[in-house]
Enzyme design. Sequence first.
Site, PDB file in Angstrom:
ATOM      1  N   LYS A 246      14.244   4.747  -5.135  1.00 21.90           N
ATOM      2  CA  LYS A 246      13.669   4.087  -3.966  1.00 21.90           C
ATOM      3  C   LYS A 246      13.335   2.664  -4.365  1.00 21.90           C
ATOM      4  O   LYS A 246      12.434   2.431  -5.162  1.00 21.90           O
ATOM      5  CB  LYS A 246      12.389   4.767  -3.491  1.00 21.90           C
ATOM      6  CG  LYS A 246      11.882   4.155  -2.178  1.00 21.90           C
ATOM      7  CD  LYS A 246      10.400   4.360  -1.930  1.00 21.90           C
ATOM      8  CE  LYS A 246       9.529   3.313  -2.563  1.00 21.90           C
ATOM      9  NZ  LYS A 246       9.694   1.937  -2.043  1.00 21.90           N
TER      10      LYS A 246
ATOM     11  N   GLU B 240       6.517   1.980 -16.545  1.00 17.92           N
ATOM     12  CA  GLU B 240       6.489   0.584 -16.979  1.00 17.92           C
ATOM     13  C   GLU B 240       5.561  -0.117 -16.007  1.00 17.92           C
ATOM     14  O   GLU B 240       5.944  -0.422 -14.883  1.00 17.92           O
ATOM     15  CB  GLU B 240       7.920   0.031 -16.962  1.00 17.92           C
ATOM     16  CG  GLU B 240       8.111  -1.120 -17.911  1.00 17.92           C
ATOM     17  CD  GLU B 240       7.899  -2.432 -17.224  1.00 17.92           C
ATOM     18  OE1 GLU B 240       6.732  -2.893 -17.205  1.00 17.92           O
ATOM     19  OE2 GLU B 240       8.864  -2.986 -16.695  1.00 17.92           O
TER      20      GLU B 240
ATOM     21  N   CYS C  99       6.054  -8.868 -15.080  1.00 15.23           N
ATOM     22  CA  CYS C  99       4.991  -8.131 -15.782  1.00 15.23           C
ATOM     23  C   CYS C  99       4.846  -8.610 -17.231  1.00 15.23           C
ATOM     24  O   CYS C  99       3.872  -8.269 -17.883  1.00 15.23           O
ATOM     25  CB  CYS C  99       5.257  -6.635 -15.714  1.00 15.23           C
ATOM     26  SG  CYS C  99       6.930  -6.231 -16.177  1.00 15.23           S
TER      27      CYS C  99
ATOM     28  N   GLU D 281      -3.566  -9.446 -13.457  1.00 10.15           N
ATOM     29  CA  GLU D 281      -2.259 -10.103 -13.464  1.00 10.15           C
ATOM     30  C   GLU D 281      -2.271 -11.201 -12.403  1.00 10.15           C
ATOM     31  O   GLU D 281      -2.521 -10.909 -11.231  1.00 10.15           O
ATOM     32  CB  GLU D 281      -1.167  -9.090 -13.095  1.00 10.15           C
ATOM     33  CG  GLU D 281      -0.685  -8.266 -14.258  1.00 10.15           C
ATOM     34  CD  GLU D 281       0.526  -7.420 -13.858  1.00 10.15           C
ATOM     35  OE1 GLU D 281       1.601  -7.640 -14.420  1.00 10.15           O
ATOM     36  OE2 GLU D 281       0.389  -6.550 -12.985  1.00 10.15           O
TER      37      GLU D 281
HETATM   38  P1  ADP Z   1       3.904  -4.349  -6.616  1.00  6.14           P
HETATM   39  O1  ADP Z   1       2.579  -4.975  -6.793  1.00  6.14           O
HETATM   40  O2  ADP Z   1       4.977  -4.801  -7.535  1.00  6.14           O
HETATM   41  O3  ADP Z   1       4.367  -4.296  -5.180  1.00  6.14           O
HETATM   42  P2  ADP Z   1       3.559  -1.513  -6.421  1.00  6.14           P
HETATM   43  O4  ADP Z   1       3.158  -0.586  -7.499  1.00  6.14           O
HETATM   44  O5  ADP Z   1       2.700  -1.589  -5.190  1.00  6.14           O
HETATM   45  O6  ADP Z   1       3.680  -2.894  -7.140  1.00  6.14           O
HETATM   46  O7  ADP Z   1       5.040  -1.228  -5.930  1.00  6.14           O
HETATM   47  C1  ADP Z   1       6.073  -0.836  -6.791  1.00  6.14           C
HETATM   48  C2  ADP Z   1       6.903   0.211  -6.099  1.00  6.14           C
HETATM   49  O8  ADP Z   1       6.081   1.337  -5.833  1.00  6.14           O
HETATM   50  C3  ADP Z   1       7.503  -0.212  -4.757  1.00  6.14           C
HETATM   51  O9  ADP Z   1       8.795   0.376  -4.620  1.00  6.14           O
HETATM   52  C4  ADP Z   1       6.543   0.399  -3.758  1.00  6.14           C
HETATM   53  O10 ADP Z   1       7.153   0.668  -2.504  1.00  6.14           O
HETATM   54  C5  ADP Z   1       6.187   1.692  -4.455  1.00  6.14           C
HETATM   55  N1  ADP Z   1       4.915   2.298  -4.026  1.00  6.14           N
HETATM   56  C6  ADP Z   1       3.779   1.662  -3.665  1.00  6.14           C
HETATM   57  N2  ADP Z   1       2.819   2.573  -3.346  1.00  6.14           N
HETATM   58  C7  ADP Z   1       3.371   3.808  -3.518  1.00  6.14           C
HETATM   59  C8  ADP Z   1       2.898   5.159  -3.378  1.00  6.14           C
HETATM   60  N3  ADP Z   1       1.661   5.426  -2.997  1.00  6.14           N
HETATM   61  N4  ADP Z   1       3.765   6.157  -3.655  1.00  6.14           N
HETATM   62  C9  ADP Z   1       5.028   5.907  -4.064  1.00  6.14           C
HETATM   63  N5  ADP Z   1       5.524   4.668  -4.225  1.00  6.14           N
HETATM   64  C10 ADP Z   1       4.706   3.622  -3.956  1.00  6.14           C
END
Ligand code: ADP
Length: 483
Positions: free
Chosen positions: A179, A255, A289, A386
């Site tokens: 995803k 990661e 990161c 960050e």
């Molecule tokens: P960033 O700050 O880089 O957006 P996130 O951790 O929010 O970091 O997002 C990284 C990935 O995790 C994206 O693909 C986002 O859609 C997904 N994501 C965010 N929240 C959730 C969740 N609760 N469950 C599964 N995937 C998530």
Amino acid sequence: MQHISCKALIQHGSFINGSWQLHDNRFDVINPANQEVLAQVATATAADAEQAVLSAELAFAAWAAQPAAKRAEILQRWYQLIMQHQDDLARLLTLEQGKPLAEAKGEIAYGASYIQWFAEEAKRLYGDTIPAPSADKRIIVQRQPVGVVAAITPWNFPNAMIARKAAAALAAGCTFVVKPAQQTPLSALALAELADQAGIPAGVFNVVAGTDAKGIGEVLTRHEKVAKFSFTGSTAVGKQLLKQCADGVKRVSMELGGNAPFIVFDDADIDAAVQGLMLAKFRNAGQTCVCANRILVQRSVYQSFADKLAITMTQLTVADGLADGSQIGPLIDDKAVAKVTQLQQSALDQGATLLLGGGCHSAGKQFFQPTLISDVNADMAISKEEIFGPVAALMAFDTEQEAIELANNTEYGLAAYFYSRDIGRVFRVAQALQFGMVGINEGAISNAAAPFGGVKQSGYGREGSHYGLDDYTDIKYLCLGGL
Ligand code: ADP
């Protein structure tokens, strides 16, 4: 999108079991440089994610049974197709993510290099024979693919974070469901198109593009047919996904975030340190990161380092990533701009000094000026979180021990950098830093031959290098008796 000459790379729906899924329900992909809608992509649901997992499960046995040389050949074809379309893929990436085109081309080549690397490593998935404790036995160790791998990836490297995981998974004989981030699905879908053209069989590489991260995430972390889950993203989300994976005792690679120290000692080559920092701080407008987050400079060279850095920073070109000479593109969205602004302001409110920049750039509302802040201390939020923006925060220190303590004073442990020409200091400091990766007199450390990953709350698992296959294989011990 008129910039993309190969139209087959522009896809509008998820790629599941070798076919494109086009629902009526769609979401917008926005260009962060000008907020225009680039494309509308069919919104995959949790049910689609389940379909993808089931198709990956169906495809697994045949893919795992292919000779390694055959998997390697198909991966090499994927690598070549990606490099043949490097320009188009880079433009697509810049359009949806914002980074300067030169960097986007670099990302395409970097992502592809993992596919090439693991195509080669696929053939070297060696086992072991171990001397047995009795004469009538033999101990044989084999490495086998874990099964279906599910992954969730972020927007800051829309191509490479997928390529890096998929390359190792497919090389090991696993099948794969990813995803991508909602902000950047197009690069992921273009990769799927080329995977298909390369002859990767249906169900082996699936992309599920949707907006229900939580619902899709539930499937990818809990489905009984998912053997392993790999995540790149924030520590907060990673912790939640780890908990979800725990119920099924899934294998996991995480990661997560970083808070990289960048230490400049008094014996450093200051010009080289400035150049290294430019790479480690400003790549992707500071949105990586492994970006330098806390810049620790020994007091005796602090002023000269700050002066040289300020001069170099004024030469950065802030512009739409597709514009000639752009070096700093937009931040990903409004929220990112607000967060960088707030971190900077709270540091200034607590006594830090603004030397350069300090706000939005005239190029557009999501562009942030390259900013230099001095007199930062360890208690400020800007030292703890960050930054994810083009803001360089300088902090002075007096002794080597103090620098090490400041550097390690974080729950993160991804990348660290330091500059020194004293060989004794180089080994002392390298050993003392609690980070998974250390750049020594070097600001750009990531490549396919090296193990990328962190310690502490930056996660676990390694991507790239010969260690990279470990995350996608199980060790199986065969005991031959009665000999
Ligand atoms: P960033 O700050 O880089 O957006 P996130 O951790 O929010 O970091 O997002 C990284 C990935 O995790 C994206 O693909 C986002 O859609 C997904 N994501 C965010 N929240 C959730 C969740 N609760 N469950 C599964 N995937 C998530």
